[in-house]
Design a protein around this motif. Structure first.
Motif, PDB file in Angstrom:
ATOM      1  N   THR A 450      -3.883   3.109  15.350  1.00 36.20           N
ATOM      2  CA  THR A 450      -4.545   2.330  14.311  1.00 36.20           C
ATOM      3  C   THR A 450      -4.732   3.155  13.048  1.00 36.20           C
ATOM      4  OG1 THR A 450      -5.729   1.067  16.004  1.00 36.20           O
ATOM      5  CG2 THR A 450      -6.594   0.963  13.765  1.00 36.20           C
ATOM      6  N   ILE A 451      -5.131   4.419  13.215  1.00 33.10           N
ATOM      7  CA  ILE A 451      -5.311   5.309  12.064  1.00 33.10           C
ATOM      8  C   ILE A 451      -3.992   5.503  11.327  1.00 33.10           C
ATOM      9  CG2 ILE A 451      -5.840   7.686  11.384  1.00 33.10           C
ATOM     10  CD1 ILE A 451      -7.908   7.726  13.652  1.00 33.10           C
ATOM     11  N   VAL A 452      -2.898   5.667  12.079  1.00 34.36           N
ATOM     12  CA  VAL A 452      -1.577   5.850  11.459  1.00 34.36           C
ATOM     13  C   VAL A 452      -1.192   4.618  10.642  1.00 34.36           C
ATOM     14  CG1 VAL A 452       0.890   6.067  11.928  1.00 34.36           C
ATOM     15  CG2 VAL A 452      -0.742   7.495  13.172  1.00 34.36           C
ATOM     16  N   VAL A 453      -1.431   3.417  11.215  1.00 34.88           N
ATOM     17  CA  VAL A 453      -1.096   2.178  10.511  1.00 34.88           C
ATOM     18  C   VAL A 453      -1.923   2.055   9.238  1.00 34.88           C
ATOM     19  CG1 VAL A 453      -1.155  -0.338  10.630  1.00 34.88           C
ATOM     20  CG2 VAL A 453      -0.301   0.969  12.568  1.00 34.88           C
ATOM     21  N   TYR A 454      -3.211   2.383   9.324  1.00 33.13           N
ATOM     22  CA  TYR A 454      -4.063   2.288   8.144  1.00 33.13           C
ATOM     23  C   TYR A 454      -3.682   3.325   7.093  1.00 33.13           C
ATOM     24  CZ  TYR A 454      -7.318  -1.410   9.238  1.00 33.13           C
ATOM     25  OH  TYR A 454      -7.869  -2.639   9.460  1.00 33.13           O
ATOM     26  N   GLN A 455      -3.250   4.495   7.523  1.00 38.56           N
ATOM     27  CA  GLN A 455      -2.771   5.484   6.560  1.00 38.56           C
ATOM     28  C   GLN A 455      -1.524   4.976   5.845  1.00 38.56           C
ATOM     29  OE1 GLN A 455      -2.370   9.012   9.006  1.00 38.56           O
ATOM     30  NE2 GLN A 455      -4.339   9.840   8.307  1.00 38.56           N
ATOM     31  N   GLN A 456      -0.680   4.275   6.597  1.00 33.79           N
ATOM     32  CA  GLN A 456       0.512   3.694   5.988  1.00 33.79           C
ATOM     33  C   GLN A 456       0.119   2.648   4.945  1.00 33.79           C
ATOM     34  OE1 GLN A 456       3.136   1.780   8.768  1.00 33.79           O
ATOM     35  NE2 GLN A 456       4.744   1.444   7.263  1.00 33.79           N
ATOM     36  N   MET A 457      -0.900   1.824   5.270  1.00 36.50           N
ATOM     37  CA  MET A 457      -1.354   0.824   4.317  1.00 36.50           C
ATOM     38  C   MET A 457      -1.961   1.483   3.079  1.00 36.50           C
ATOM     39  SD  MET A 457      -0.337  -1.911   5.552  1.00 36.50           S
ATOM     40  CE  MET A 457      -0.955  -2.822   4.148  1.00 36.50           C
ATOM     41  N   ARG A 458      -2.695   2.572   3.268  1.00 39.21           N
ATOM     42  CA  ARG A 458      -3.258   3.294   2.122  1.00 39.21           C
ATOM     43  C   ARG A 458      -2.140   3.871   1.247  1.00 39.21           C
ATOM     44  NH1 ARG A 458      -7.821   7.546   3.358  1.00 39.21           N
ATOM     45  NH2 ARG A 458      -7.603   7.670   1.081  1.00 39.21           N
ATOM     46  N   PHE A 459      -1.084   4.344   1.905  1.00 39.03           N
ATOM     47  CA  PHE A 459       0.059   4.869   1.154  1.00 39.03           C
ATOM     48  C   PHE A 459       0.682   3.760   0.308  1.00 39.03           C
ATOM     49  CE2 PHE A 459       4.712   5.201   1.012  1.00 39.03           C
ATOM     50  CZ  PHE A 459       4.845   6.375   0.259  1.00 39.03           C
ATOM     51  N   ILE A 460       0.827   2.571   0.907  1.00 40.45           N
ATOM     52  CA  ILE A 460       1.414   1.442   0.186  1.00 40.45           C
ATOM     53  C   ILE A 460       0.558   1.074  -1.019  1.00 40.45           C
ATOM     54  CG2 ILE A 460       1.855  -1.052   0.355  1.00 40.45           C
ATOM     55  CD1 ILE A 460       2.817  -0.540   3.227  1.00 40.45           C
ATOM     56  N   GLN A 461      -0.776   1.114  -0.840  1.00 39.87           N
ATOM     57  CA  GLN A 461      -1.666   0.723  -1.923  1.00 39.87           C
ATOM     58  C   GLN A 461      -1.711   1.769  -3.037  1.00 39.87           C
ATOM     59  OE1 GLN A 461      -3.092  -2.196  -2.300  1.00 39.87           O
ATOM     60  NE2 GLN A 461      -2.247  -2.940  -0.380  1.00 39.87           N
ATOM     61  N   SER A 462      -1.583   3.041  -2.672  1.00 41.83           N
ATOM     62  CA  SER A 462      -1.747   4.107  -3.660  1.00 41.83           C
ATOM     63  C   SER A 462      -0.424   4.689  -4.157  1.00 41.83           C
ATOM     64  CB  SER A 462      -2.598   5.233  -3.068  1.00 41.83           C
ATOM     65  OG  SER A 462      -1.975   5.780  -1.909  1.00 41.83           O
ATOM     66  N   LYS A 463       0.689   4.222  -3.631  1.00 42.92           N
ATOM     67  CA  LYS A 463       1.997   4.751  -3.999  1.00 42.92           C
ATOM     68  C   LYS A 463       2.273   4.570  -5.492  1.00 42.92           C
ATOM     69  CE  LYS A 463       6.533   5.629  -3.710  1.00 42.92           C
ATOM     70  NZ  LYS A 463       7.066   6.986  -3.641  1.00 42.92           N
ATOM     71  N   GLU A 464       2.790   5.606  -6.113  1.00 41.28           N
ATOM     72  CA  GLU A 464       3.223   5.518  -7.507  1.00 41.28           C
ATOM     73  C   GLU A 464       4.536   4.735  -7.537  1.00 41.28           C
ATOM     74  OE1 GLU A 464       3.410   5.367 -11.264  1.00 41.28           O
ATOM     75  OE2 GLU A 464       1.716   6.479 -10.396  1.00 41.28           O
ATOM     76  N   LEU A 465       4.524   3.559  -8.146  1.00 38.04           N
ATOM     77  CA  LEU A 465       5.648   2.629  -8.048  1.00 38.04           C
ATOM     78  C   LEU A 465       6.678   2.796  -9.154  1.00 38.04           C
ATOM     79  CD1 LEU A 465       3.570  -0.559  -7.176  1.00 38.04           C
ATOM     80  CD2 LEU A 465       4.822   0.909  -5.583  1.00 38.04           C
ATOM     81  N   GLY A 466       6.304   3.471 -10.211  1.00 36.54           N
ATOM     82  CA  GLY A 466       7.209   3.579 -11.355  1.00 36.54           C
ATOM     83  C   GLY A 466       6.981   2.486 -12.373  1.00 36.54           C
ATOM     84  N   TYR A 467       6.003   1.597 -12.106  1.00 39.18           N
ATOM     85  CA  TYR A 467       5.580   0.579 -13.063  1.00 39.18           C
ATOM     86  C   TYR A 467       4.101   0.308 -12.815  1.00 39.18           C
ATOM     87  CZ  TYR A 467       5.844  -2.816  -9.229  1.00 39.18           C
ATOM     88  OH  TYR A 467       5.659  -3.480  -8.041  1.00 39.18           O
ATOM     89  N   ASN A 468       3.463  -0.366 -13.743  1.00 35.70           N
ATOM     90  CA  ASN A 468       2.040  -0.669 -13.622  1.00 35.70           C
ATOM     91  C   ASN A 468       1.873  -2.118 -13.189  1.00 35.70           C
ATOM     92  OD1 ASN A 468      -0.693  -0.854 -13.776  1.00 35.70           O
ATOM     93  ND2 ASN A 468      -0.872  -0.346 -15.949  1.00 35.70           N
ATOM     94  N   LYS A 469       1.347  -2.328 -11.994  1.00 32.00           N
ATOM     95  CA  LYS A 469       1.190  -3.689 -11.485  1.00 32.00           C
ATOM     96  C   LYS A 469      -0.158  -4.298 -11.844  1.00 32.00           C
ATOM     97  CE  LYS A 469      -0.524  -2.498  -6.811  1.00 32.00           C
ATOM     98  NZ  LYS A 469      -0.708  -1.053  -7.025  1.00 32.00           N
ATOM     99  N   GLU A 470      -1.060  -3.501 -12.403  1.00 35.58           N
ATOM    100  CA  GLU A 470      -2.392  -3.985 -12.730  1.00 35.58           C
ATOM    101  C   GLU A 470      -2.388  -4.733 -14.061  1.00 35.58           C
ATOM    102  OE1 GLU A 470      -4.540  -3.620 -10.390  1.00 35.58           O
ATOM    103  OE2 GLU A 470      -3.298  -2.223  -9.214  1.00 35.58           O
ATOM    104  N   GLN A 471      -3.196  -5.794 -14.120  1.00 33.10           N
ATOM    105  CA  GLN A 471      -3.408  -6.579 -15.349  1.00 33.10           C
ATOM    106  C   GLN A 471      -2.113  -7.209 -15.866  1.00 33.10           C
ATOM    107  OE1 GLN A 471      -5.971  -2.859 -16.644  1.00 33.10           O
ATOM    108  NE2 GLN A 471      -5.869  -4.329 -18.317  1.00 33.10           N
ATOM    109  N   ILE A 472      -1.213  -7.507 -14.967  1.00 31.75           N
ATOM    110  CA  ILE A 472       0.047  -8.174 -15.337  1.00 31.75           C
ATOM    111  C   ILE A 472      -0.008  -9.617 -14.848  1.00 31.75           C
ATOM    112  CG2 ILE A 472       2.539  -8.207 -15.081  1.00 31.75           C
ATOM    113  CD1 ILE A 472       1.582  -5.857 -16.696  1.00 31.75           C
ATOM    114  N   LEU A 473       0.013 -10.545 -15.798  1.00 31.37           N
ATOM    115  CA  LEU A 473      -0.055 -11.980 -15.509  1.00 31.37           C
ATOM    116  C   LEU A 473       1.342 -12.581 -15.655  1.00 31.37           C
ATOM    117  CD1 LEU A 473      -1.850 -14.595 -15.124  1.00 31.37           C
ATOM    118  CD2 LEU A 473      -1.933 -14.694 -17.615  1.00 31.37           C
ATOM    119  N   THR A 474       1.800 -13.291 -14.630  1.00 28.43           N
ATOM    120  CA  THR A 474       3.141 -13.889 -14.678  1.00 28.43           C
ATOM    121  C   THR A 474       3.041 -15.411 -14.654  1.00 28.43           C
ATOM    122  OG1 THR A 474       3.526 -14.015 -12.284  1.00 28.43           O
ATOM    123  CG2 THR A 474       3.969 -11.913 -13.359  1.00 28.43           C
TER     124      THR A 474
END
Length: 730
Positions: A450-474
């Motif tokens: 469970t800890i490993v899965v949650y660490q993976q989810m934290r990685f997904i949430q905090s990963k530097e994506l190369g673009y800014n996904k915040e405050q973008i309205l489509t």
């Protein structure tokens, strides 16, 4: 005799309330969790098996390795289906699906939006089992401009009217389709779902003869006994016959020359029933399942039941001394060992029966919550199958949990136990210790998982994506504004709550257009690369917070940028270039919008950004200056609700019948990983329940040990806990 055994069993349950409570609680939790997981696993394994010929249906996929880049796509070229049906006697039938995405539908003065809309071949209903409630499946899609609707969609559009023969308008009422059939909703355990199926007859993209590009989901109905591997082994000849000449025409290379440069391409078959749990492409029609998680949950169900059974065994054997004299007396007065075994098995069966009744209640109460978390629609309805499965589960648990204690308790020697000598009761490192260690090994393993899965989810949430996904309205459907789309954009940009805006179909997260292309560096056709293409404007890169690695962005001040191209770093590498010399090169796009083999000059390289799942490596990508489609806005965090109201008013001012819809890019990103989030939540719940059951067993053993010590040394116990020492000797 059985009645007397039941009576004795009931008395023992009442006499040992704490141990009975622990056993019943553990068993009921174990059985209910096991059964819910069993329903989940059955549902996952049943995908697409509702089709009458599921075992004979396969999907054909395109697979290639071009210039070192691996390609695996679920969609293939338009002519593949008919070619397979014509050239291969093993293929009984072949049908295609092409999903269009969101479409505006008009009936009279009413308009609707449908995002589960696809074109299908007339023989779709011959391959897939989807009975029509009205209409003839043989002719429903045989004519141009005909459409078949789901029952719910027909009711939504037409109410109580008979939909057959009614006409629907598409593409702002430029195309009209007649309703020729209605089907019931597709089963939930299908790897794709549609509400509308339009006929491919007369639809121009379906008539294409190109073997160089296409996104048609193509399914084959094979003749009985067909060997998939043997059929697949014949596909290279098909590639040589049909694809080879087009490679020669478009790229100036023979197929042999193309392959001699280390490139490979071809087709593979995947059984229909493997698609959901064993996806082999990154562009499935719907989010796929994961066989590993299914097996993991199945293992958890078994472990949960094993731990609950071990609790029963541990507590039964640990409390053996309480039953020893009873066993001795019964043996002295003539009871056979088989009778004692039967009695103890009946006792365990009674406990399991009580636990089963409680489990049924727990399943009814918890299944809606589980469905909400997992996104499933599992049902717990009493029928012959469910009753049989519960009964089988009860019998298995009764035997697994009750057999060993029954043999242990019935093995006592009458003379020894009447003298107070119960062998094996004080063993520290016996079977009981092993089972306790095993229980907590499983519990700790689940916690770690469970800890490993949650660490993976934290990685997904905090990963530097190369673009800014915040405050973008489509606003994905802004294209319905037609000529007013750009006016709407310009009006909104004047609002101080908007930082910038861009016009493009393409988003790096969530549903987006796909546009695959073949490109190569001019003069180096051996660098041919299959890549994804984005059509953007000059504000796309800054609005999404992307960064240039070298060169410059598109500019409206540069007239030549209409034939310019921006590559990502992955494309530079795959084309055999480097950042220093990429700018200024010409990259030729095969079958581009500007003509075949059109040369674009590279003006810049954008830093790699994740536009696919984080489970996949970043693929090559090209961008060209062709603004079209939806609108994307970078907004300020203050007063977003007020901004949305302003947008709705401006939208309504253009008198479009299409409702104003929007989404935020970070929400679309999170939805991409919704399956992983659900899995993490389910896994943590099951892990907690498993630990609770294991701790219940440990609590029972500790309670029993304390009670046994108190009974062995009543006076010392009283001395220890009572400061009035004389009372200890009364």
């Amino acid at each position: 005799m059985t009645k007397r055994y039941l009576l004795i069993a009931w008395r023992n349950i009442k006499r040992n309330k704490v141990f009975s409570f622990i056993n019943i609680t553990g068993l009921s939790l174990g059985i209910s969790v096991c059964f819910i997981i069993m329903l989940y696993v059955q549902d996952e394994l049943s995908y697409d098996r509702y089709n009458q010929h599921a075992d004979r249906i396969a999907r054909i996929q395109f697979k290639a390795s071009i210039n070192g880049g691996e390609i695996s796509e679920a969609g293939v070229m338009a002519p593949v289906a008919q070619t397979l049906k014509t050239d291969f006697p093993e293929v009984e039938d072949a049908t295609r699906l092409e999903f269009i995405g969101t479409s505006k539908i008009v009936y009279g003065a009413k308009s609707f939006k449908n995002d589960r809309f696809a074109f299908a071949d007339p023989n779709f209903f011959n391959v897939f089992t989807l009975p029509l409630l009205s209409g003839d499946k043989k002719t429903a899609l045989s004519q141009p401009n005909t459409v078949v609707l789901s029952k719910l969609t027909a009711e939504k559009y037409f109410g109580n009217e008979d939909p057959i023969g009614k006409t629907l308008g598409f593409n702002n009422n430029t195309d009209f389709y007649k309703v020729t059939g209605v089907f019931d909703k597709m089963p939930s355990n299908s790897h794709f779902h549609v509400d509308m199926l339009c006929s491919m007859v007369g639809w121009q993209p379906a008539q294409s003869d190109s073997w160089m590009q296409g996104t048609f989901s193509t399914y084959l109905l094979l003749k009985p006994g067909t060997d998939l591997k043997a059929l697949q082994a014949k596909f290279p000849e098909m590639v040589k016959k049909y694809m080879g000449p087009q490679i020669q025409r478009d790229m100036g290379l023979s197929l042999e020359q193309f392959r001699s440069k280390g490139n490979q391409l071809g087709f593979i078959l995947q059984p229909l029933t493997d698609i959901h749990l064993h996806p082999t492409t990154g562009n499935e029609l719907e989010p796929a399942g994961n066989a590993t998680y299914v097996y993991l949950f199945g293992a958890i169900a078994i472990f949960m039941l094993v731990i609950a059974s071990m609790n029963f065994i541990n507590l039964s054997t640990a409390s053996a001394s309480k039953r020893a004299k009873e066993v001795g007396v019964r043996k002295v007065i003539g009871s056979a060992r088989s009778q004692l075994i039967r009695q103890f098995l009946i006792e365990s069966s009674l406990l399991v029966a009580i636990a089963l009744i409680i489990s049924v209640a727990l399943i009814y109460l918890s299944l809606p919550v589980f469905n909400k978390i997992s996104g499933k629609d599992l049902l717990f309805v009493f029928n012959v199958r469910i009753i049989g499965e519960l009964a089988a589960l009860g019998v298995i648990v009764s035997i697994a949990a009750g057999l060993y204690p029954a043999f242990v308790l019935s093995s006592f020697k009458p003379i020894a136990v009447l003298k107070g000598n119960v062998s094996g009761d004080n063993s520290r490192f016996g079977l009981r210790s092993v089972m306790v260690v095993f229980q907590f090994f499983i519990s700790v393993s689940l916690i770690v998982g469970t800890i490993v899965v949650y660490q993976q989810m934290r990685f997904i949430q905090s990963k530097e994506l190369g673009y800014n996904k915040e405050q973008i309205l489509t606003i994905p459907n802004s294209y319905v504004l037609g000529k007013n789309e750009r006016l709407f954009k310009d009006l909104m940009v004047k609002d101080p709550r908007i930082i910038s805006s861009t016009m493009s179909w393409y988003k790096p997260a969530g549903p987006t257009n796909s546009n695959n292309s073949l490109v190569f560096v001019q003069g180096h056709d051996n660098t041919t690369l299959r890549t994804l293409g984005y059509h953007v404007d000059e504000q796309y890169i800054p609005t999404l917070g992307m960064h240039m690695a070298t060169g410059r962005n598109f500019s409206t001040d540069m007239g030549t940028d209409s034939s310019a191209m921006i590559l990502n770093e992955a494309a530079v590498k795959a084309l055999g270039l480097n950042l220093k010399d990429a700018v200024g090169k010409y990259v030729v796009q095969v079958n581009s919008e500007k003509g075949n083999n059109f040369p674009y000059h590279v003006i810049g390289v954008v830093k790699d950004f994740n536009f696919q799942s984080l489970h996949e490596a970043i693929s090559p990508l090209i961008m060209t200056l062709q603004p079209e489609g939806g609108l994307i806005f970078k907004v300020r965090t203050a007063d977003i609700a007020g901004l949305l109201e302003t947008m709705k008013r401006q939208w309504a001012g253009f008198n479009t019948e299409e409702p104003f819809t929007y989404s935020f890019l970070d929400d679309l990103y999170n939805k991409t990983y919704a399956a992983e989030q659900k899995t993490a939540t389910i896994l943590s719940i099951f892990a907690i329940l498993t630990v609770i059951v294991a701790c219940l067993g440990l609590f029972g053993l500790v309670t029993y040990t304390a009670e046994r010590e108190r009974n062995r040394h009543p006076k010392s116990a009283r001395c220890k806990h009572n400061t009035n020492y004389p009372n200890a000797f009364r």
